[in-house]
Design a protein around this motif. Structure first.
Motif, short mmCIF file in Angstrom:
data_model
loop_
_atom_site.label_atom_id
_atom_site.label_comp_id
_atom_site.label_asym_id
_atom_site.label_seq_id
_atom_site.Cartn_x
_atom_site.Cartn_y
_atom_site.Cartn_z
N ARG A 74 0.83 -1.20 0.00
CA ARG A 74 0.00 0.00 0.00
C ARG A 74 0.86 1.26 0.00
N SER A 75 1.90 1.29 0.84
CA SER A 75 2.82 2.42 0.87
C SER A 75 3.58 2.53 -0.44
N GLU A 76 3.90 1.38 -1.00
CA GLU A 76 4.60 1.37 -2.28
C GLU A 76 3.74 1.98 -3.39
N LEU A 77 2.44 1.65 -3.38
CA LEU A 77 1.53 2.22 -4.36
C LEU A 77 1.36 3.72 -4.15
N GLN A 78 1.29 4.14 -2.88
CA GLN A 78 1.19 5.57 -2.58
C GLN A 78 2.39 6.32 -3.14
N ALA A 79 3.57 5.76 -2.96
CA ALA A 79 4.78 6.40 -3.46
C ALA A 79 4.76 6.54 -4.98
N LYS A 80 4.02 5.66 -5.64
CA LYS A 80 3.91 5.71 -7.10
C LYS A 80 2.74 6.56 -7.56
N GLY A 81 1.93 7.08 -6.60
CA GLY A 81 0.85 7.98 -6.95
C GLY A 81 -0.54 7.40 -6.83
N TYR A 82 -0.66 6.16 -6.33
CA TYR A 82 -1.97 5.51 -6.21
C TYR A 82 -2.34 5.39 -4.73
N ASP A 83 -3.34 6.14 -4.29
CA ASP A 83 -3.74 6.13 -2.89
C ASP A 83 -5.19 5.64 -2.81
N PHE A 84 -5.38 4.40 -2.35
CA PHE A 84 -6.71 3.80 -2.29
C PHE A 84 -7.28 3.95 -0.88
N SER A 85 -8.59 4.17 -0.79
CA SER A 85 -9.23 4.33 0.52
C SER A 85 -10.54 3.55 0.54
N PHE A 86 -10.88 3.06 1.74
CA PHE A 86 -12.15 2.36 1.96
C PHE A 86 -12.62 2.74 3.35
N GLY A 87 -13.62 3.61 3.44
CA GLY A 87 -14.07 4.11 4.72
C GLY A 87 -15.49 3.68 5.06
N TYR A 88 -15.78 3.70 6.34
CA TYR A 88 -17.12 3.33 6.82
C TYR A 88 -17.51 4.28 7.93
N THR A 89 -18.73 4.81 7.85
CA THR A 89 -19.29 5.64 8.91
C THR A 89 -20.63 5.03 9.34
N GLY A 90 -20.78 4.78 10.62
CA GLY A 90 -22.03 4.25 11.16
C GLY A 90 -22.56 5.14 12.26
N GLU A 91 -23.89 5.31 12.29
CA GLU A 91 -24.50 6.19 13.29
C GLU A 91 -25.75 5.54 13.87
N LEU A 92 -25.74 5.34 15.18
CA LEU A 92 -26.87 4.80 15.92
C LEU A 92 -27.54 5.94 16.68
N ALA A 93 -28.87 5.99 16.65
CA ALA A 93 -29.61 7.02 17.39
C ALA A 93 -30.81 6.39 18.07
N THR A 94 -31.04 6.77 19.33
CA THR A 94 -32.19 6.26 20.07
C THR A 94 -32.84 7.41 20.83
N LEU A 95 -34.16 7.43 20.85
CA LEU A 95 -34.90 8.47 21.57
C LEU A 95 -34.84 8.17 23.07
N LEU A 96 -34.24 9.08 23.83
CA LEU A 96 -34.11 8.88 25.27
C LEU A 96 -35.33 9.41 26.04
N ASP A 97 -35.82 10.57 25.61
CA ASP A 97 -36.94 11.16 26.33
C ASP A 97 -37.54 12.27 25.46
N SER A 98 -38.83 12.51 25.65
CA SER A 98 -39.50 13.60 24.94
C SER A 98 -40.66 14.09 25.78
N LYS A 99 -41.09 15.31 25.51
CA LYS A 99 -42.10 15.95 26.35
C LYS A 99 -43.48 15.32 26.18
N ASN A 100 -43.83 14.98 24.93
CA ASN A 100 -45.21 14.57 24.66
C ASN A 100 -45.37 13.15 24.14
N HIS A 101 -44.27 12.44 23.91
CA HIS A 101 -44.36 11.09 23.35
C HIS A 101 -43.67 10.09 24.26
#
Length: 426
Positions: free
Chosen positions: A45-72
Motif C-alpha cells: 500500500r505504501s509502495e503504491l502511494q509512493a507511485k501515486g496511487y492512494d486507495f481508501s475504503f471508509g465506513y461511517t455508522g451512526e446509531l440514534a435512540t430516543l431517550l426522552d421527549s415531552k409529549n411522546h
C-alpha cells in the motif's frame, strides 16, 4: 430489520475489536498504530502511494435512540451507515502531468433515520443522523481532475463533485446535521447538493497570498441526480441551470504557537428558478444568499499545539422570497487531548439555531394551513460528544443531543436523543 441487525452488529464488532487490540499484540492487519484496519498489505500500500496511487475504503455508522421527549412515550432506535470507496491519483507521478491529480469516489448509504421514523421528531428540520439522506443507494460521488498553474497559485478543478467539498466547507464530526458539514446545502438542499450527490462542475481557485485565496465555481443544477436509480447519471438532459458560489478564505496561524485557523466568507446565486413562497400566481425568482465560517484553535495544551481548545462559528443567510429557512447559526467548542492518558481523544459541544422565514407562516395563514403545533419560528439542536481515538483507524463518538421546538413550531416537541457515531478506515 435484517439490514439494521447486520450494520449494528458490524459496529459492535469494530468497537469490541478495538478494545481487544489495545491490550493484546495484534497482527499487522489490525495494528492500532496503522492508519488502516487492514494494514499496509505487506508494504504494497505504501509502495503504491509512493507511485501515486492512494486507495481508501471508509465506513461511517451512526446509531440514534430516543431517550426522552415531552409529549411522546414511544422510544425508537435507528441505524444508518455509509461505505466510501475511493482512489486518489497523483498524475504527476503516474503520467508525468505536472501538478495534476484526480479523485474517484463511490459511496453507498444504508439504514433508516430516527428523525424520519420517530413521532417525537416529526418535521425535524435537522437530522440526528447526518449520514442518512439523499437516497439510500450507490452513487458516483467524486469523478474529477485538478491541475495547478502559475507556480501553483492557480488551481482549476473540473468533473463531478459537490459544492460543499470546496465552498462553505466544514468538519463533520458531530452526528447532528445542523453541526456537521456545509450548512448551505442543508437549508438550500433543493438546488445546492452536498456529499454524496455529485454533478458536473468547475471550480477555479487563486492563491492571493500563502494564507489567503479566492475561488468561484459553477455547479450544474439537475434534479435527476437525486433520483435513486441515477447515482451514476452522467447526462445533462435534466439540467435547469447552475449554482454559482464565490468565496474568500483566510487560513492564518496565530501567535507564538502558530495556532491554525480558517475563516470563510462567501455568496451563492442560482440561475435556476424557484417558486416564490406564498405566491398565488406561480411567481418565480432565484435562490441567493451568503455565509461566514470561522474555526480557530484558541489554546495549546501545556505548549503542545497538537492538543488544546478550538472554537467554531457558522452563519448562513438566505433570500426570503424563495427559501423556507431565512438564516441559521451554530457555535461550539472542541478540546483535543484534555487528558494526558488520552492525548488524541476529544470532547466537543455545539448548539445550532434554524430560523424559519416569516413568509412561510404568512402563506400558511393565508391558506388556512396552520399546524396544530402553532406557527413556525426557530428550532434548536444541541449536541455534546466524546471522541474516543480507539486506534488510528477507528474513532468512536458517543453523543447526547437535545432538540428544542422540533420542526421549529412554537408548541413543538422537545426531545433528548442518544447516539454513537464511529468512523473506520479499512
Amino acid at each position: 430489520m435484517k439490514k439494521l441487525s447486520r450494520t449494528f452488529s458490524l459496529g459492535v464488532s469494530l468497537i469490541s475489536l478495538s478494545c481487544v487490540i489495545s491490550t493484546v499484540h495484534a497482527a499487522e492487519a489490525f495494528d492500532p498504530q496503522s492508519q488502516w484496519m487492514f494494514g499496509d498489505w505487506n508494504g504494497k500500500r505504501s509502495e503504491l502511494q509512493a507511485k501515486g496511487y492512494d486507495f481508501s475504503f471508509g465506513y461511517t455508522g451512526e446509531l440514534a435512540t430516543l431517550l426522552d421527549s415531552k409529549n411522546h412515550s414511544s422510544h425508537g432506535t435507528e441505524y444508518a451507515d455509509q461505505f466510501a470507496l475511493g482512489a486518489h491519483l497523483d498524475l504527476e507521478k503516474i503520467a508525468g502531468w505536472q501538478d495534476t491529480e484526480a479523485q474517484i469516489t463511490v459511496t453507498e448509504r444504508n439504514g433508516r433515520s430516527l428523525s424520519q421514523t420517530s413521532d417525537a421528531l416529526t418535521g425535524h428540520k435537522s437530522s440526528v443522523q447526518e449520514v442518512w439522506g439523499r437516497g439510500q443507494t450507490w452513487r458516483l460521488t467524486d469523478f474529477w481532475i485538478k491541475k495547478k498553474f502559475l507556480d501553483q497559485k492557480l488551481d482549476v478543478k473540473v468533473g463531478r463533485f459537490g459544492e460543499g467539498e470546496d465552498f462553505n466547507s466544514f468538519d463533520c464530526d458531530f452526528q447532528n446535521l445542523a453541526l456537521c458539514g456545509s450548512q448551505v446545502g442543508n437549508w438550500v438542499g433543493d438546488q445546492w447538493y452536498n456529499w454524496p450527490v455529485s454533478q458536473w462542475a468547475a471550480r477555479v481557485k487563486y492563491n492571493l497570498t500563502p494564507e489567503v485565496y479566492a475561488q468561484v465555481g459553477a455547479y450544474e443544477y439537475n434534479p435527476e441526480n437525486l433520483e435513486r436509480g441515477k447515482g451514476f447519471n452522467l447526462s445533462t438532459d435534466g439540467s435547469h441551470g447552475a449554482m454559482i458560489p464565490a468565496e474568500v478564505v483566510w487560513t492564518p496561524k496565530l501567535g507564538a504557537a502558530k495556532l491554525p485557523g480558517e475563516y470563510r466568507a462567501g455568496y451563492y446565486y442560482s440561475t435556476a428558478v424557484a417558486a416564490v413562497i406564498g405566491s398565488i400566481t406561480n411567481q418565480q425568482d432565484h435562490h441567493q444568499g451568503g455565509w461566514v465560517v470561522a474555526k480557530q484553535q484558541l489554546t495549546a495544551h501545556h505548549g503542545d499545539a497538537s492538543r488544546g481548545l478550538s472554537g467554531f462559528v457558522n452563519l448562513t443567510v438566505h433570500d426570503t422570497d424563495t427559501n423556507q429557512v431565512s438564516d441559521m447559526q451554530n457555535i461550539g467548542l472542541v478540546y483535543k487531548g484534555l487528558m494526558d492518558s488520552r492525548p488524541q481523544d476529544e470532547i466537543a459541544v455545539g448548539v445550532a439555531r434554524i430560523n424559519i422565514n416569516d413568509d412561510v407562516n404568512d402563506a400558511n395563514i393565508a391558506n388556512n394551513n396552520v399546524d396544530v403545533r402553532g406557527l413556525q419560528n426557530e428550532e434548536y439542536n444541541a449536541e455534546i460528544y466524546y471522541g474516543i481515538h480507539a486506534t488510528n483507524w477507528l474513532t468512536i463518538r458517543p453523543n447526547v443531543q437535545y432538540i428544542h421546538q422540533v420542526g421549529a413550531y412554537k408548541n413543538g416537541e422537545n426531545a433528548w436523543v442518544g447516539g454513537i457515531k464511529f468512523q473506520t478506515a479499512f
